[in-house]
Motif scaffolding. Structure first.
Motif: not given
Length: 184
Positions: A159-175
């Motif tokens: 999730s943190a890596s998706w967030k760092a890449k700017g992909n909020r949707e995938r970051a939130e799904a993993d969170r």
């Protein structure tokens, strides 16, 4: 009295395994000084027991003495260069010292030797993320998750890596997945 302090080593027949086991009980309680003392006794009985060096290395790491941890993992690797866990443990020590390149080399060796060692893939991902390579981190987190879908830590890290890449949707799904597994 409870816990490892109740574990006694028989005076009539002490052996390396007894000290190794009690050391493990001490380490599980976070009593690293006691664990190290028992691991030292186990080594005195049998200096060829690889697991003792690995466990003592982890205990040194638990105390924050990463140089001694690395030294013990080096001994374990010298005794058996095909021991994946020794490379993984040494990689953890290198990571804690801030040497991502050496950590990555050791984690790579660990997964080469034991391709199902999910924690090593997770550690690889963390090291790559620390270096700023979130694409590679996600590749390694994906592998860790494929091997163990019940680790909240794996999803949180991805999730943190998706967030760092700017992909909020995938970051939130993993969170959310991490939270459903008891993580943050």
């Amino acid at each position: 009295m409870t816990g490892p302090s109740r574990i006694t080593i028989w005076r009539s027949s002490p052996n390396a395994s007894a000290y190794l086991n009690r050391g493990g009980a001490w380490a599980a309680e976070g009593a690293f000084d006691h664990a190290i003392a028992d691991y030292n006794q186990a080594i005195a009985f049998d200096p060829t027991l690889i697991g003792v060096y690995e466990n003592r290395g982890l205990s040194w790491g638990g105390k924050g003495d990463y140089n001694r941890a690395i030294a013990d993992f080096n001994v374990a690797i010298g005794l058996n260069p095909k021991r994946a866990y020794a490379y993984y443990g040494r990689g953890l020590a290198w990571s804690n010292k801030g040497d991502d390149d050496r950590a990555i080399a050791d984690y790579d060796k660990a997964v080469e030797l034991a391709p199902k060692l999910a924690d090593a893939y997770h550690a690889l991902g963390l090291a790559w993320a620390h270096k700023g390579d979130h694409d590679q981190a996600i590749v390694d987190y994906d592998q860790a998750i494929a091997l163990n879908q019940k680790s909240a830590d794996f999803y949180s890290a991805r999730s943190a890596s998706w967030k760092a890449k700017g992909n909020r949707e995938r970051a939130e799904a993993d969170r959310k997945t991490a939270a459903s597994l008891g993580g943050k």
